[in-house]
Design an enzyme around this catalytic site. Structure first.
Site, PDB file in Angstrom:
ATOM      1  CB  CYS A 178      -0.875   0.023   1.246  1.00 26.76           C
ATOM      2  SG  CYS A 178      -1.650  -1.553   1.622  1.00 26.76           S
TER       3      CYS A 178
HETATM    4  N1  GLN Z   1      -0.856  -6.694   4.154  1.00 31.34           N
HETATM    5  C1  GLN Z   1      -1.780  -5.599   4.105  1.00 31.34           C
HETATM    6  C2  GLN Z   1      -3.052  -5.917   3.381  1.00 31.34           C
HETATM    7  O1  GLN Z   1      -3.275  -6.985   2.902  1.00 31.34           O
HETATM    8  C3  GLN Z   1      -1.122  -4.372   3.511  1.00 31.34           C
HETATM    9  C4  GLN Z   1      -0.786  -4.614   2.081  1.00 31.34           C
HETATM   10  C5  GLN Z   1       0.103  -3.592   1.504  1.00 31.34           C
HETATM   11  O2  GLN Z   1       0.901  -2.905   2.122  1.00 31.34           O
HETATM   12  N2  GLN Z   1       0.007  -3.576   0.230  1.00 31.34           N
HETATM   13  O3  GLN Z   1      -3.884  -5.082   3.286  1.00 31.34           O
END
Ligand code: GLN
Length: 231
Positions: free
Chosen positions: A2
């Site tokens: 994210c």
């Molecule tokens: N692991 C978290 C999720 O599934 C954050 C994912 C991310 O940083 N892309 O939302």
């Protein structure tokens, strides 16, 4: 991974912080510039902000892409806050897709966002009990928000227990920001009216600087402090 962003300083509108910058979170939801893991961040988004005198921050989260939230786009120019935390999500494999799995997560009036991935098996049972979702980031948030002053040590301990984890987090309590860089990018911009912490710069201001990996950043009345963790 994210992308996330936090602001501490003079009140700024959510629109000014998240939607208007040329490479802000809205733009990063389909075209991030520094994202090494994942491509688009269209699996949800969230924004939290603090209002003086209110015991808990406001949160607006949704399971769809930020660019589809036309109601948020209409409200965002009308909401200004001095402490804001927001994220756009690219869900990790196997994680739930509903709004409760989107950052920022809330515990005891504080907000936390996680940019990364962690093996949930290394997190304590108490965190599973207190988490808002079974999403890895939600369980991690429950663990880290249990004791914000222990953030650096807890991130380093989780990183030692799961060497493949990426643990970039942002924590906001209304009066200060805490952040870690652990496996992904983090940038800081110090302005006359406040400080931005973000996964990547939202514009080409030469004032942005990169935070070294394995660092804890503290932003508060004493300014910005960066210290090494787990190295
Ligand atoms: N692991 C978290 C999720 O599934 C954050 C994912 C991310 O940083 N892309 O939302």
């Amino acid at each position: 991974m994210c992308r996330h962003l936090a602001w501490l300083g003079a009140p700024r509108t959510l629109s000014d912080l998240l939607l208007e910058p040329e490479h802000g979170l809205l733009h990063q939801s389909w075209a991030p510039r520094r994202q090494a893991h994942g491509t688009v961040n269209a699996d949800g988004w969230g924004a939290g902000w603090f209002t003086p005198g209110q015991p808990a921050p406001a949160r607006w989260r949704a399971a769809g892409p930020l660019w589809a939230s036309v109601s948020f786009a209409s409200v965002a120019p009308h909401v200004a806050a001095g402490c804001v935390l927001a994220a756009v999500r690219s869900a990790s494999a196997g994680m739930p897709g509903d709004e409760s799995a989107c950052a920022p997560f809330l515990r005891d009036g504080r907000l936390l966002s996680h940019n990364g991935v962690v093996d949930r098996a290394v997190l304590p049972a108490a965190a599973w009990r207190d988490a808002e979702s079974v999403c890895d980031s939600a369980v991690l948030a429950a663990h880290l928000l249990e004791d914000p002053d222990d953030l650096g040590a807890r991130v380093a301990a989780v990183g030692a227990a799961d060497p493949r984890a990426r643990l970039n987090v942002l924590l906001a309590d209304g009066e200060r920001l805490l952040a870690t860089a652990w496996g992904d990018t983090l940038s800081v911009l110090v302005r006359d009216d406040g400080v931005v912490l973000a996964s990547e710069p939202y514009d080409d201001d030469p004032g942005w600087s990169d935070v070294p990996d394995r660092s804890l950043v503290t932003v508060g009345p004493g300014g910005v402090r960066t210290t090494p963790i787990g190295r």
